[in-house]
Design a protein around this motif. Structure first.
Motif, PDB file in Angstrom:
ATOM      1  N   ARG A   1       0.830  -1.203   0.000  1.00 37.26           N
ATOM      2  CA  ARG A   1       0.000   0.000   0.000  1.00 37.26           C
ATOM      3  C   ARG A   1       0.868   1.259   0.000  1.00 37.26           C
ATOM      4  NH1 ARG A   1      -5.267   1.099   0.902  1.00 37.26           N
ATOM      5  NH2 ARG A   1      -5.809   3.095   1.841  1.00 37.26           N
ATOM      6  N   ALA A   2       1.925   1.236   0.826  1.00 38.61           N
ATOM      7  CA  ALA A   2       2.818   2.394   0.900  1.00 38.61           C
ATOM      8  C   ALA A   2       3.557   2.591  -0.427  1.00 38.61           C
ATOM      9  CB  ALA A   2       3.817   2.213   2.040  1.00 38.61           C
ATOM     10  N   ALA A   3       3.925   1.486  -1.093  1.00 39.29           N
ATOM     11  CA  ALA A   3       4.605   1.594  -2.386  1.00 39.29           C
ATOM     12  C   ALA A   3       3.694   2.260  -3.421  1.00 39.29           C
ATOM     13  CB  ALA A   3       5.034   0.207  -2.869  1.00 39.29           C
ATOM     14  N   HIS A   4       2.421   1.904  -3.405  1.00 33.22           N
ATOM     15  CA  HIS A   4       1.461   2.556  -4.298  1.00 33.22           C
ATOM     16  C   HIS A   4       1.387   4.053  -4.005  1.00 33.22           C
ATOM     17  CE1 HIS A   4      -0.422  -0.502  -6.785  1.00 33.22           C
ATOM     18  NE2 HIS A   4      -0.459  -1.334  -5.751  1.00 33.22           N
ATOM     19  N   GLN A   5       1.288   4.374  -2.716  1.00 32.72           N
ATOM     20  CA  GLN A   5       1.125   5.774  -2.321  1.00 32.72           C
ATOM     21  C   GLN A   5       2.340   6.610  -2.709  1.00 32.72           C
ATOM     22  OE1 GLN A   5       0.370   5.195   1.862  1.00 32.72           O
ATOM     23  NE2 GLN A   5      -1.846   5.039   1.592  1.00 32.72           N
ATOM     24  N   GLN A   6       3.509   6.000  -2.723  1.00 33.90           N
ATOM     25  CA  GLN A   6       4.724   6.733  -3.062  1.00 33.90           C
ATOM     26  C   GLN A   6       5.077   6.654  -4.544  1.00 33.90           C
ATOM     27  OE1 GLN A   6       8.060   6.176  -0.458  1.00 33.90           O
ATOM     28  NE2 GLN A   6       6.803   6.031   1.386  1.00 33.90           N
ATOM     29  N   GLY A   7       4.214   6.029  -5.321  1.00 38.56           N
ATOM     30  CA  GLY A   7       4.456   5.960  -6.756  1.00 38.56           C
ATOM     31  C   GLY A   7       5.594   5.041  -7.155  1.00 38.56           C
ATOM     32  N   ILE A   8       5.889   4.066  -6.320  1.00 43.48           N
ATOM     33  CA  ILE A   8       6.962   3.121  -6.614  1.00 43.48           C
ATOM     34  C   ILE A   8       6.452   2.069  -7.599  1.00 43.48           C
ATOM     35  CG2 ILE A   8       8.372   1.268  -5.597  1.00 43.48           C
ATOM     36  CD1 ILE A   8       8.466   2.985  -3.038  1.00 43.48           C
ATOM     37  N   ALA A   9       7.267   1.732  -8.573  1.00 46.81           N
ATOM     38  CA  ALA A   9       6.898   0.709  -9.547  1.00 46.81           C
ATOM     39  C   ALA A   9       6.833  -0.651  -8.864  1.00 46.81           C
ATOM     40  CB  ALA A   9       7.910   0.679 -10.686  1.00 46.81           C
ATOM     41  N   LEU A  10       5.794  -1.413  -9.136  1.00 46.04           N
ATOM     42  CA  LEU A  10       5.691  -2.736  -8.543  1.00 46.04           C
ATOM     43  C   LEU A  10       4.935  -3.678  -9.462  1.00 46.04           C
ATOM     44  CD1 LEU A  10       3.080  -2.753  -5.607  1.00 46.04           C
ATOM     45  CD2 LEU A  10       3.228  -0.914  -7.257  1.00 46.04           C
ATOM     46  N   THR A  11       5.227  -4.949  -9.297  1.00 44.06           N
ATOM     47  CA  THR A  11       4.530  -5.994 -10.040  1.00 44.06           C
ATOM     48  C   THR A  11       4.504  -7.241  -9.176  1.00 44.06           C
ATOM     49  OG1 THR A  11       4.390  -7.152 -12.159  1.00 44.06           O
ATOM     50  CG2 THR A  11       6.577  -6.955 -11.199  1.00 44.06           C
ATOM     51  N   ALA A  12       3.639  -8.207  -9.549  1.00 42.36           N
ATOM     52  CA  ALA A  12       3.525  -9.459  -8.809  1.00 42.36           C
ATOM     53  C   ALA A  12       3.818 -10.623  -9.744  1.00 42.36           C
ATOM     54  CB  ALA A  12       2.134  -9.599  -8.206  1.00 42.36           C
TER      55      ALA A  12
END
Length: 297
Positions: free
Chosen positions: A121-132
């Motif tokens: 959730r924090a990664a989304h809020q900080q605009g960090i790129a992520l994938t699963a």
């Protein structure tokens, strides 16, 4: 972060089952599913990501260390579990700005009754790129083995420990026409089965345990029959407990008003409605409104 479709070749484009060359991944967060028992279940993409990431955030470095040893890898690991504080989370978020961080749990898919929700959730809020990177899940494997309906299902996490909380969750989910999936521990399995037998004696129940391992088992029956079996044969290992949906009630065969009048003799309207909803798979809200009108009459 590059499109995963271009970052990881499609199966027919892969020349072998070995990881790609050890070049670093783009910075960001990679949510990586790991085996739930059989280490052979690690996917090609997961193996590649773990080989190429800079840091692995894990529940227990000893458990993840065994997986890495099996894969012939040596990677920097940082412990991140349910007790992680804001400082630990901020540290990982800071690393993601310049490094590829892989998030794993001890077994299965991260965040599914495992740590990681706040970090993602924090990664989304900080605009960090992520994938699963999808992979093993005990809940889904148990569902497919059980023979219970798969068109609608609800994963409800761990069955509550205390009797009151367990009763409350069964009341809440009683009328849901879906297969229910819980995680449970071996020492508490029989008590949970007995609670299910009291609440839903006619429903199909399945116990799946030791999934992907040598003594894998998926046993199906009534909750009472399963409770008797596991009382005589105490289980071991991680357990998935599944409950089939309620049978569609034939309201024509039920004298709902008579049942409500009987329950209202010693129960509040809310209690009577909850009890009958759980017993017959009826809508609790409808029963409650009906009970209130009866009490006002």
């Amino acid at each position: 972060m590059p499109d995963p479709a271009t970052q990881y070749p499609a199966p027919d484009e892969q020349a072998s089952s070995t990881p790609l060359p050890d070049t670093s991944l783009e910075p960001g967060l990679y949510i990586v599913a790991t085996p739930i028992g059989n280490l052979g279940d690690i996917t090609q993409r997961a193996a590649d990501a773990l080989a190429r990431c800079d840091v692995i955030a894990c529940e227990d470095t000893r458990v993840t260390g065994r997986l890495l040893h099996h894969m012939g890898l040596h990677k920097r690991m940082i412990r991140y579990d349910d007790h992680a504080d804001d400082v630990s989370r901020d540290r990982l978020l800071g690393l993601m700005a310049t490094q590829a961080v892989a998030l794993v749990s001890d077994a299965g898919t991260p965040l599914v009754s495992d740590p990681g929700y706040r970090l993602v959730r924090a990664a989304h809020q900080q605009g960090i790129a992520l994938t699963a990177l999808p992979g093993p899940s005990a809940a889904i494997m148990a569902l497919t083995l059980s023979g219970l309906p798969t068109d609608r299902f609800l994963f409800a996490g761990f069955m509550p420990v205390k009797d009151k909380a367990r009763s409350d969750i069964m009341t809440e989910l009683a009328g849901l026409r879906a297969t229910l999936i819980f995680y449970e521990t071996a020492p508490r399995l029989v008590s949970s089965l007995l609670a299910l037998a009291g609440a839903w004696p006619a429903r199909d129940v399945a116990v799946a345990r030791e999934l992907t391992k040598k003594f894998e088992e998926c046993r199906v029956g009534t909750a009472q029959a399963l409770a008797e079996h596991y009382t005589a044969h105490p289980p071991r290992g991680e357990i998935v407990l599944l409950v089939g949906p309620p049978a569609a009630p034939s309201t024509a065969d039920l004298d709902i008003d008579a049942m409500l009048r009987e329950q209202l003799l010693d129960k509040k309207a809310s209690q009577a409605a909850a009890y009958l909803a759980r017993l017959h798979g009826l809508d609790r809200k409808t029963l409650y409104e009906r009970a209130l009108k009866m009490k006002e009459a």
